[in-house]
Scaffold this motif. Structure first.
Motif, PDB file in Angstrom:
ATOM      1  N   SER A 147       9.418  -1.163  26.044  1.00 32.02           N
ATOM      2  CA  SER A 147       9.025  -2.548  26.254  1.00 32.02           C
ATOM      3  C   SER A 147       7.515  -2.687  26.156  1.00 32.02           C
ATOM      4  O   SER A 147       6.778  -1.805  26.570  1.00 32.02           O
ATOM      5  N   SER A 159       4.606  -6.040  20.906  1.00 30.85           N
ATOM      6  CA  SER A 159       5.940  -6.479  20.476  1.00 30.85           C
ATOM      7  C   SER A 159       6.109  -6.290  18.985  1.00 30.85           C
ATOM      8  O   SER A 159       7.148  -5.808  18.520  1.00 30.85           O
ATOM      9  N   ARG A 160       5.071  -6.668  18.208  1.00 31.32           N
ATOM     10  CA  ARG A 160       5.143  -6.496  16.763  1.00 31.32           C
ATOM     11  C   ARG A 160       5.199  -5.021  16.381  1.00 31.32           C
ATOM     12  O   ARG A 160       5.959  -4.637  15.492  1.00 31.32           O
ATOM     13  N   ARG A 161       4.417  -4.203  17.058  1.00 30.33           N
ATOM     14  CA  ARG A 161       4.399  -2.777  16.742  1.00 30.33           C
ATOM     15  C   ARG A 161       5.749  -2.134  17.037  1.00 30.33           C
ATOM     16  O   ARG A 161       6.258  -1.334  16.245  1.00 30.33           O
ATOM     17  N   LEU A 162       6.351  -2.501  18.166  1.00 27.66           N
ATOM     18  CA  LEU A 162       7.657  -1.931  18.506  1.00 27.66           C
ATOM     19  C   LEU A 162       8.739  -2.375  17.529  1.00 27.66           C
ATOM     20  O   LEU A 162       9.608  -1.584  17.144  1.00 27.66           O
ATOM     21  N   ALA A 163       8.693  -3.636  17.101  1.00 26.64           N
ATOM     22  CA  ALA A 163       9.673  -4.117  16.129  1.00 26.64           C
ATOM     23  C   ALA A 163       9.504  -3.397  14.797  1.00 26.64           C
ATOM     24  O   ALA A 163      10.484  -2.999  14.164  1.00 26.64           O
ATOM     25  N   GLU A 164       8.247  -3.217  14.367  1.00 29.62           N
ATOM     26  CA  GLU A 164       7.988  -2.507  13.107  1.00 29.62           C
ATOM     27  C   GLU A 164       8.428  -1.043  13.201  1.00 29.62           C
ATOM     28  O   GLU A 164       8.997  -0.489  12.258  1.00 29.62           O
ATOM     29  N   GLU A 165       8.182  -0.428  14.353  1.00 28.31           N
ATOM     30  CA  GLU A 165       8.573   0.969  14.542  1.00 28.31           C
ATOM     31  C   GLU A 165      10.087   1.124  14.481  1.00 28.31           C
ATOM     32  O   GLU A 165      10.605   2.056  13.863  1.00 28.31           O
ATOM     33  N   LYS A 166      10.816   0.196  15.093  1.00 28.00           N
ATOM     34  CA  LYS A 166      12.277   0.249  15.067  1.00 28.00           C
ATOM     35  C   LYS A 166      12.792   0.071  13.636  1.00 28.00           C
ATOM     36  O   LYS A 166      13.700   0.774  13.197  1.00 28.00           O
ATOM     37  N   LYS A 167      12.173  -0.857  12.893  1.00 22.86           N
ATOM     38  CA  LYS A 167      12.572  -1.083  11.503  1.00 22.86           C
ATOM     39  C   LYS A 167      12.308   0.165  10.664  1.00 22.86           C
ATOM     40  O   LYS A 167      13.157   0.571   9.857  1.00 22.86           O
TER      41      LYS A 167
END
Length: 69
Positions: A10, A30-38
């Motif tokens: 989180s 938030s953007r970094r975590l979303a990009e990492e998941k992608k």
């Protein structure tokens, strides 16, 4: 005492914080975590396609060796 940033899944901070720096940090995390998941998902797809291709090549080579001659 635990904080929101202690959980690696989180983002830290709060989206409705009165501090603009905290809001910016939250949005960037938030953007970094979303990009990492992608990106992680894409790596798994590339690995799956690679392994599938290797098996196809192996089966074709086995077929060629067993039917040559």
């Amino acid at each position: 005492m635990t904080y929101a940033a202690d959980d690696p899944g989180s983002p830290g901070g709060s989206p409705d914080s009165p501090d603009p720096l905290a809001r910016l940090t939250y949005e960037q995390e938030s953007r970094r975590l979303a990009e990492e998941k992608k990106n992680e998902r894409m790596v798994w797809w590339y690995l799956a396609y690679f392994l599938f291709g290797i098996h196809i090549v192996a089966f074709v080579m086995i077929y060629a060796v067993t039917h040559s001659g």
